[in-house]
Design an enzyme around this catalytic site. Structure first.
Site, PDB file in Angstrom:
ATOM      1  N   SER A   1       0.829  -1.195   0.000  1.00  0.00           N
ATOM      2  CA  SER A   1       0.000   0.000   0.000  1.00  0.00           C
ATOM      3  C   SER A   1       0.872   1.257   0.000  1.00  0.00           C
ATOM      4  O   SER A   1       1.721   1.428   0.870  1.00  0.00           O
ATOM      5  CB  SER A   1      -0.849  -0.023   1.275  1.00  0.00           C
ATOM      6  OG  SER A   1      -2.025   0.669   1.096  1.00  0.00           O
TER       7      SER A   1
ATOM      8  N   HIS B   1      -4.239   0.941  -4.885  1.00  0.00           N
ATOM      9  CA  HIS B   1      -3.631  -0.282  -5.396  1.00  0.00           C
ATOM     10  C   HIS B   1      -3.927  -0.369  -6.886  1.00  0.00           C
ATOM     11  O   HIS B   1      -5.079  -0.519  -7.278  1.00  0.00           O
ATOM     12  CB  HIS B   1      -4.252  -1.523  -4.720  1.00  0.00           C
ATOM     13  CG  HIS B   1      -3.883  -1.694  -3.288  1.00  0.00           C
ATOM     14  ND1 HIS B   1      -3.009  -2.644  -2.857  1.00  0.00           N
ATOM     15  CD2 HIS B   1      -4.282  -1.029  -2.187  1.00  0.00           C
ATOM     16  CE1 HIS B   1      -2.878  -2.552  -1.546  1.00  0.00           C
ATOM     17  NE2 HIS B   1      -3.650  -1.584  -1.110  1.00  0.00           N
TER      18      HIS B   1
ATOM     19  N   HIS C   1      -6.142  -8.763  -1.048  1.00  0.00           N
ATOM     20  CA  HIS C   1      -6.148  -9.021   0.393  1.00  0.00           C
ATOM     21  C   HIS C   1      -7.291  -9.950   0.781  1.00  0.00           C
ATOM     22  O   HIS C   1      -8.351  -9.954   0.144  1.00  0.00           O
ATOM     23  CB  HIS C   1      -6.314  -7.696   1.154  1.00  0.00           C
ATOM     24  CG  HIS C   1      -5.156  -6.764   1.020  1.00  0.00           C
ATOM     25  ND1 HIS C   1      -5.053  -5.869  -0.023  1.00  0.00           N
ATOM     26  CD2 HIS C   1      -4.046  -6.598   1.783  1.00  0.00           C
ATOM     27  CE1 HIS C   1      -3.927  -5.178   0.120  1.00  0.00           C
ATOM     28  NE2 HIS C   1      -3.300  -5.603   1.197  1.00  0.00           N
TER      29      HIS C   1
ATOM     30  N   TYR D   1      -9.218  -9.641   3.264  1.00  0.00           N
ATOM     31  CA  TYR D   1     -10.408  -8.905   3.723  1.00  0.00           C
ATOM     32  C   TYR D   1     -11.335  -8.511   2.581  1.00  0.00           C
ATOM     33  O   TYR D   1     -12.476  -8.116   2.806  1.00  0.00           O
ATOM     34  CB  TYR D   1     -10.013  -7.665   4.548  1.00  0.00           C
ATOM     35  CG  TYR D   1      -9.185  -6.633   3.821  1.00  0.00           C
ATOM     36  CD1 TYR D   1      -9.742  -5.817   2.841  1.00  0.00           C
ATOM     37  CD2 TYR D   1      -7.843  -6.463   4.130  1.00  0.00           C
ATOM     38  CE1 TYR D   1      -8.976  -4.874   2.180  1.00  0.00           C
ATOM     39  CE2 TYR D   1      -7.070  -5.520   3.485  1.00  0.00           C
ATOM     40  CZ  TYR D   1      -7.635  -4.731   2.512  1.00  0.00           C
ATOM     41  OH  TYR D   1      -6.877  -3.802   1.852  1.00  0.00           O
ATOM     42  N   GLU D   2     -10.863  -8.595   1.340  1.00  0.00           N
ATOM     43  CA  GLU D   2     -11.733  -8.279   0.215  1.00  0.00           C
ATOM     44  C   GLU D   2     -12.751  -9.384  -0.029  1.00  0.00           C
ATOM     45  O   GLU D   2     -13.711  -9.190  -0.778  1.00  0.00           O
ATOM     46  CB  GLU D   2     -10.895  -8.039  -1.048  1.00  0.00           C
ATOM     47  CG  GLU D   2     -10.029  -6.791  -0.922  1.00  0.00           C
ATOM     48  CD  GLU D   2      -9.133  -6.574  -2.121  1.00  0.00           C
ATOM     49  OE1 GLU D   2      -9.655  -6.161  -3.170  1.00  0.00           O
ATOM     50  OE2 GLU D   2      -7.915  -6.844  -2.002  1.00  0.00           O
TER      51      GLU D   2
ATOM     52  N   ALA E   1       2.749  -2.025   3.991  1.00  0.00           N
ATOM     53  CA  ALA E   1       2.622  -0.967   4.979  1.00  0.00           C
ATOM     54  C   ALA E   1       2.119  -1.647   6.244  1.00  0.00           C
ATOM     55  O   ALA E   1       1.201  -2.457   6.173  1.00  0.00           O
ATOM     56  CB  ALA E   1       1.627   0.078   4.505  1.00  0.00           C
TER      57      ALA E   1
ATOM     58  N   MET F   1      -2.051  -6.725   7.164  1.00  0.00           N
ATOM     59  CA  MET F   1      -3.154  -7.525   6.618  1.00  0.00           C
ATOM     60  C   MET F   1      -2.735  -8.339   5.402  1.00  0.00           C
ATOM     61  O   MET F   1      -3.581  -8.719   4.581  1.00  0.00           O
ATOM     62  CB  MET F   1      -4.325  -6.601   6.244  1.00  0.00           C
ATOM     63  CG  MET F   1      -4.739  -5.635   7.349  1.00  0.00           C
ATOM     64  SD  MET F   1      -6.008  -4.493   6.813  1.00  0.00           S
ATOM     65  CE  MET F   1      -6.038  -3.325   8.190  1.00  0.00           C
ATOM     66  N   SER F   2      -1.448  -8.621   5.269  1.00  0.00           N
ATOM     67  CA  SER F   2      -0.977  -9.337   4.069  1.00  0.00           C
ATOM     68  C   SER F   2       0.289 -10.130   4.386  1.00  0.00           C
ATOM     69  O   SER F   2       0.573 -10.428   5.546  1.00  0.00           O
ATOM     70  CB  SER F   2      -0.674  -8.315   2.960  1.00  0.00           C
ATOM     71  OG  SER F   2       0.419  -7.488   3.332  1.00  0.00           O
TER      72      SER F   2
ATOM     73  N   ASN G   1       2.626   3.838  10.575  1.00  0.00           N
ATOM     74  CA  ASN G   1       1.965   4.416  11.753  1.00  0.00           C
ATOM     75  C   ASN G   1       2.186   3.473  12.919  1.00  0.00           C
ATOM     76  O   ASN G   1       2.496   2.305  12.705  1.00  0.00           O
ATOM     77  CB  ASN G   1       0.450   4.540  11.485  1.00  0.00           C
ATOM     78  CG  ASN G   1      -0.130   3.228  10.993  1.00  0.00           C
ATOM     79  OD1 ASN G   1      -0.120   2.943   9.797  1.00  0.00           O
ATOM     80  ND2 ASN G   1      -0.573   2.404  11.910  1.00  0.00           N
TER      81      ASN G   1
ATOM     82  N   HIS H   1      -6.434   5.305   6.781  1.00  0.00           N
ATOM     83  CA  HIS H   1      -5.731   4.816   5.602  1.00  0.00           C
ATOM     84  C   HIS H   1      -4.992   5.946   4.892  1.00  0.00           C
ATOM     85  O   HIS H   1      -3.914   5.767   4.346  1.00  0.00           O
ATOM     86  CB  HIS H   1      -6.729   4.137   4.663  1.00  0.00           C
ATOM     87  CG  HIS H   1      -6.098   3.441   3.499  1.00  0.00           C
ATOM     88  ND1 HIS H   1      -5.206   2.399   3.658  1.00  0.00           N
ATOM     89  CD2 HIS H   1      -6.207   3.632   2.169  1.00  0.00           C
ATOM     90  CE1 HIS H   1      -4.801   1.984   2.468  1.00  0.00           C
ATOM     91  NE2 HIS H   1      -5.391   2.725   1.541  1.00  0.00           N
TER      92      HIS H   1
HETATM   93 CL1  6GU Z   1      -2.187  -0.524  12.822  1.00  0.00          CL
HETATM   94  N1  6GU Z   1      -2.938  -2.650  11.543  1.00  0.00           N
HETATM   95  C1  6GU Z   1      -3.051  -3.418  10.463  1.00  0.00           C
HETATM   96  N2  6GU Z   1      -3.699  -4.580  10.605  1.00  0.00           N
HETATM   97  N3  6GU Z   1      -2.581  -3.099   9.265  1.00  0.00           N
HETATM   98  C2  6GU Z   1      -1.951  -1.918   9.158  1.00  0.00           C
HETATM   99  C3  6GU Z   1      -1.788  -1.062  10.235  1.00  0.00           C
HETATM  100  C4  6GU Z   1      -2.314  -1.486  11.448  1.00  0.00           C
HETATM  101  N4  6GU Z   1      -1.122   0.025   9.811  1.00  0.00           N
HETATM  102  C5  6GU Z   1      -0.868  -0.147   8.510  1.00  0.00           C
HETATM  103  N5  6GU Z   1      -1.364  -1.329   8.103  1.00  0.00           N
END
Ligand code: 6GU
Length: 270
Positions: free
Chosen positions: A29, A60, A82, A84-85, A112, A210-211, A234, A246
């Site tokens: 991302s 993306h 992903h 989650y999609e 990310a 998430m990946s 972050n 995001h």
């Molecule tokens: Cl804080 N959590 C998740 N699951 N994915 C992220 C994130 C946090 N920050 C960027 N991608």
């Protein structure tokens, strides 16, 4: 059957290009720009590949970029899919497997991620030394594809020690203060609660996303050498008191894209 689907996707690509990559690269991302800076040979849009899962997330792009970094032939995924999609895990890792079937022997996974380790700061790069994927289904569930790998694959060195040495050396050459740690994959799409992040920390996670872990497993299953780099965009929930969004993830990824480019190029050339 998944193997037939993979063969079909491969022929679909082979109708457009016979490019043989040595290295596969998945861009996370906000990191998709990297592909625009290489010596491009050709593109193949995911939508043109029959049976290929096409991503829906903003920021993306959806295509394979074939080209050269220095002398090295690479295939780059500009945008991934992903879990989650709503795709099955076997579809989420289909593109990874395809890169292996196109000829890639090594794969560089980027993402990310949220920082759990309090010594990290937004904008840091974390080399993934290992992962925790027990909160998402294994991409290897289902009939085993004996053509590509064994039923019960070893996962004791998912992220190649040899490639880790190369990433450390490359970061040094680029003047980057590379962090290292364990990536934990959760399903998303929501970010975590502070309690969940404390759980992740107790489990041994340094960064959350998430990946990646699923792709790393699929790649190891088929014998590829894997390397993973997270951009800490972050700090995770409760580590910093700021709410997550995001947009911010994109902004930090943009800000470090110059350093990211240098690092990835050095890793590929080394
Ligand atoms: Cl804080 N959590 C998740 N699951 N994915 C992220 C994130 C946090 N920050 C960027 N991608």
């Amino acid at each position: 059957m998944m193997y037939d689907k993979l063969r079909k996707c491969l022929s679909s690509i082979r109708e457009k290009t016979d490019f043989k990559p040595e290295i596969g690269l998945i861009l996370g991302s906000g990191l998709g720009d990297y592909a625009d800076g290489i010596k491009v040979e050709t593109f193949v849009q995911y939508a043109e590949i029959e049976g290929f899962p096409v991503s829906t997330v903003k920021g993306h792009k959806g295509r394979f970029v074939f080209g050269y970094v220095g002398e090295t032939p690479v295939v780059i995924m500009q945008g991934r899919v992903h879990y989650y999609e709503g795709y099955d895990m076997s579809d989420v890792v289909l593109p990874t497997r395809l890169m292996g079937m196109m000829g890639a022997k090594k794969i560089i996974l980027t993402n990310a991620a949220g920082g759990i380790n309090e010594t990290f700061s937004p904008g840091d790069f974390m080399m993934i030394t290992d992962h925790i994927s027990t909160h998402v289904p294994s991409p290897l569930i289902g009939p085993n594809m004996d053509e590509i790998g064994t039923r019960f694959p070893d996962m004791s060195e998912v992220y190649s020690k040899k490639l880790q040495d190369i990433v450390r050396k490359s970061a040094g050459e680029c003047g980057i203060d590379l962090k290292e740690g364990v990536y934990i994959q959760l399903t998303g799409p929501n970010y975590e609660t502070p309690a969940e992040i404390r759980m992740c920390r107790i489990l041994g996670g340094d960064a959350v996303g998430m990946s990646t872990a699923c792709e790393a497993m699929a790649a190891r299953h088929m014998g590829l050498e894997v390397c993973g780099i997270s951009c800490i965009t972050n700090m995770a929930a409760g580590v910093s008191d700021r709410p997550l969004d995001h947009q911010e993830v994109q902004e930090i990824a943009d800000k470090v894209s110059g350093e990211f480019k240098k690092l990835i190029t050095a890793v590929i050339e080394n």
